[in-house]
Design a protein around this motif. Structure first.
Motif, short mmCIF file in Angstrom:
data_model
loop_
_atom_site.label_atom_id
_atom_site.label_comp_id
_atom_site.label_asym_id
_atom_site.label_seq_id
_atom_site.Cartn_x
_atom_site.Cartn_y
_atom_site.Cartn_z
N SER A 149 -53.29 18.72 26.46
CA SER A 149 -53.05 17.64 25.51
C SER A 149 -53.78 16.36 25.88
CB SER A 149 -51.54 17.37 25.40
OG SER A 149 -51.04 16.80 26.59
N LEU A 150 -54.11 16.21 27.17
CA LEU A 150 -54.77 14.98 27.61
C LEU A 150 -56.13 14.78 26.96
CD1 LEU A 150 -53.92 15.04 31.42
CD2 LEU A 150 -52.97 13.52 29.68
N ASN A 151 -56.85 15.87 26.74
CA ASN A 151 -58.20 15.79 26.18
C ASN A 151 -58.29 16.37 24.77
OD1 ASN A 151 -59.31 14.72 28.68
ND2 ASN A 151 -59.10 16.80 29.51
N LEU A 154 -56.96 16.19 18.68
CA LEU A 154 -56.15 16.56 17.53
C LEU A 154 -54.68 16.14 17.70
CD1 LEU A 154 -57.58 20.11 16.72
CD2 LEU A 154 -57.92 18.01 15.41
N VAL A 155 -54.20 16.09 18.94
CA VAL A 155 -52.79 15.73 19.15
C VAL A 155 -52.64 14.28 19.62
CG1 VAL A 155 -52.23 18.11 19.72
CG2 VAL A 155 -52.70 16.50 21.58
N GLY A 230 -53.62 16.03 12.34
CA GLY A 230 -54.13 15.78 13.68
C GLY A 230 -55.31 14.82 13.66
N GLY A 231 -55.60 14.28 14.83
CA GLY A 231 -56.68 13.31 14.94
C GLY A 231 -56.25 11.95 14.44
N ILE A 236 -49.48 12.98 12.96
CA ILE A 236 -48.31 13.85 12.77
C ILE A 236 -47.14 13.26 13.55
CG2 ILE A 236 -47.30 16.09 13.39
CD1 ILE A 236 -49.87 17.42 12.64
N GLY A 237 -45.99 13.19 12.88
CA GLY A 237 -44.77 12.71 13.52
C GLY A 237 -43.78 13.85 13.67
N LEU A 238 -43.05 13.88 14.77
CA LEU A 238 -42.10 14.94 15.07
C LEU A 238 -40.75 14.35 15.42
CD1 LEU A 238 -44.41 17.19 17.29
CD2 LEU A 238 -43.89 17.48 14.86
#
Length: 579
Positions: A149-151, A154-155, A230-231, A236-238
């Motif tokens: 997720s660090l790189n 999209l997230v 994403g991006g 996107i919210g969760l």
């Protein structure tokens, strides 16, 4: 109550600031999610718009100012509170852009509430019991998923909100259960009841993200790989609202399922092997600690989100109702009632609603007699009725089949660790239900593609052949046809060992007496017609000898004894699955 919008105009520049008087700011009430860093739902081609609502002095004006941070351009909405003080306004950005906003809500007497660093995107509400509560830190490949997720651009725009656990006897409009207590499931520094961005969620070796729902996060991550969000331009919210060991009744508004009748008494013997071995940890709430009263979790953890638009809901629950030995009809009714009531209370239309069907809760070598007492087949069948059908209440729903995803995690055998695949399947269903995908879904990162659904049966036919070499001997062939698009690569797979298919018990049973007794079909009697999109079951029996109790026959519709019903997957652990 009626809400009257007096004006909604876009203006460049500012508005003359109001002079704050001595009025009590509490006279202007807003939901608890109205905070710095919040994400609001919007989607131009879908029709969902961000909703703001609250309370103010009856028949007085509330002004909402929405300012785009970089340009300073503002949009104003004026709304008059009704006679009870309620007001509501729908914001109208055209779609997610990644731009940041400041939103101010001001009463006519000068009271002001402000939220900064606000973005618009697609928000998903993730709820259920322990398999949705299951945190990232104990999911399979957790370290790899977290480090990736660090790189992962999209997230990078993800924002999270984890609701503290708590109960209420009445629906809460503005307040969430207090965090920072053991009962809330949130330590003082866990940042529950607040919006947390991806950068903050990754700090201190992913302290926040490690505690967040693995299924919720991994579903959203899979959606980004499919091109649905994403991006920086499509955030996107969760939102996570979960409590382990809870039945569906506690999540349903009071009175919403009064028409559902059936049994809901806990069986005397435990059905699933949650385990108490030294290397197994229990979920935060055991069954004995979890609330049981109707609607108490809806009131406390869901109701504050009622005036909040979402793109979809992800629901992973049913294990506790299997323990309670629910009937198919009762749980199916309850599930439809839950979804219908959540949708109705948002006043935004039928937002998509995805259900995770229950995975195995026992080991593969568990005797079938015990498997048939776990309640899992009944709940799965009830969940399957939530799939989109012409006769269904809505077509913006989906069920992700997890029949083949058994396994043991640190929370036990009832909590399979492969949440990455669970998320991928829920994302495929979301692609269909929320975004209208009816074909194969392409992974934008590697070009691979998957059908949004597994094989979908459309018809069953039976043929009879008679052997003259053996007196009164005949055989029946059952052909199960599948929808063409979903039947590509159709086959029967052994879930335990794909290279040694298929030695165990396949998933098909037939009944000759209208369901009173059932007979399993062996693997060697199951064939696949990939060109025709069919599964073929070959049944051989003779009338010249007596049959055991599993083969007690009744007359076939054509006058010959033969199979009347066929079922698939009627066990807790199904060794041979259609895929």
């Amino acid at each position: 109550s009626m809400h009257v919008v007096l004006a909604a105009v876009a203006l460049a520049g500012g508005i003359a600031p109001a002079v704050l008087g001595e009025e009590d700011p509490s006279s202007l009430k807003l939901p608890g999610w109205f905070q710095d860093g919040m994400m609001l739902q919007t989607r131009g081609n879908y029709g969902a718009r961000a909703i703001l609502s609250g309370e103010y002095r009856p028949r007085e004006v509330v002004t909402i100012r929405e300012t785009e941070t970089s340009s300073g351009k503002s949009t104003f909405y004026n709304v008059t509170a009704d006679e009870d003080g309620n007001w509501k306004v729908t914001l109208n950005p055209g779609g997610p852009t990644g731009l940041r906003y400041k939103i101010s809500v001001q009463g006519s007497r000068g009271e002001v509430r402000t939220a900064s660093d606000v973005v618009f995107g697609d928000v998903y509400f993730c709820s259920g019991q322990s398999n949705m509560q299951f945190p990232m830190k104990i999911a399979a490949n957790a370290s790899a998923e977290l480090n990736a997720s660090l790189n992962d651009a999209l997230v990078s725009s993800f924002r999270f909100f984890r609701v503290a656990m708590g109960t209420s006897n009445t629906p809460q409009r503005y307040n969430f259960p207090p965090a920072g207590t053991q009962a809330s499931g949130c330590a003082a520094d866990d940042r529950c009841n607040e919006w947390v961005g991806m950068k903050q969620a990754s700090k201190d070796d992913f302290k926040y993200l490690k505690e967040f729902s693995a299924v919720c996060y991994l579903t959203a991550k899979a959606l980004t790989r499919m091109g649905y969000g994403g991006g920086n331009k499509w955030p996107i919210g969760l939102v996570q609202a979960t409590w382990g060991g809870t039945p569906i009744e506690v999540w349903t508004p009071k009175g919403a399922a009064d028409h559902c009748t059936g049994n809901s008494t806990r069986r005397s013997t435990a059905s699933s092997s949650t385990g108490s071995r030294d290397n197994i940890q229990s979920p935060p709430s055991s069954n004995d600690e979890a609330p049981r009263e109707e609607a108490v979790l809806y009131n406390a953890m869901v109701a504050p989100w009622d005036p909040f638009a979402v793109r979809g809901a992800l629901w992973y629950q049913g294990e506790e109702n299997a323990e309670l030995n629910n009937t198919i009809d009762y749980y199916a009714c309850r599930l439809h009632a839950l979804a219908a009531s959540w949708r109705a209370r948002k006043h935004m239309g039928d937002f998509s609603f995805m259900v995770a069907q229950l995975p195995p809760s026992v080991a593969s070598d568990t005797p079938l007699s015990k498997q048939l007492k776990t309640g899992r087949p009944e709940i799965r069948m009830a969940q399957q009725q939530f799939s989109p059908t012409p006769a269904g209440l809505t077509d913006v729903s989906g069920v992700a089949v997890l029949l083949d995803l058994g396994g043991t995690s640190r929370w036990g055998i009832d909590h399979p660790p492969n949440k990455t695949e669970v998320g991928r399947r829920l994302a495929l269903m979301t692609a269909h239900a929320a975004f209208g995908e009816f074909d194969r879904v392409v992974d934008v990162t590697d070009g691979s593609s998957s059908m949004w659904t597994g094989p979908v049966p459309v018809s069953v036919s039976v043929s009879v052949s008679v052997s003259v070499s053996v007196s009164s001997s005949q055989s029946h062939t059952i052909s199960i046809s599948f929808e063409n698009k979903t039947a590509m690569g159709l086959g029967l797979r052994d879930v335990k060992d794909c290279t040694l298919c298929c030695r165990g018990r396949p998933g098909f049973d037939v009944s000759y007496d209208n369901g009173s007794t059932w007979t399993n079909i062996s693997f060697q009697d199951v064939e696949t017609d990939q060109n025709g999109g069919k599964i073929i079951l070959k049944l051989r029996h003779s009338h010249s000898h007596s049959h055991n109790h599993n083969h007690s026959h009744s007359q076939h519709s054509h006058g010959a004894a033969g199979p009347q019903l066929v079922r698939y997957g009627w066990a807790d652990f199904v060794e041979g699955v259609v895929s």
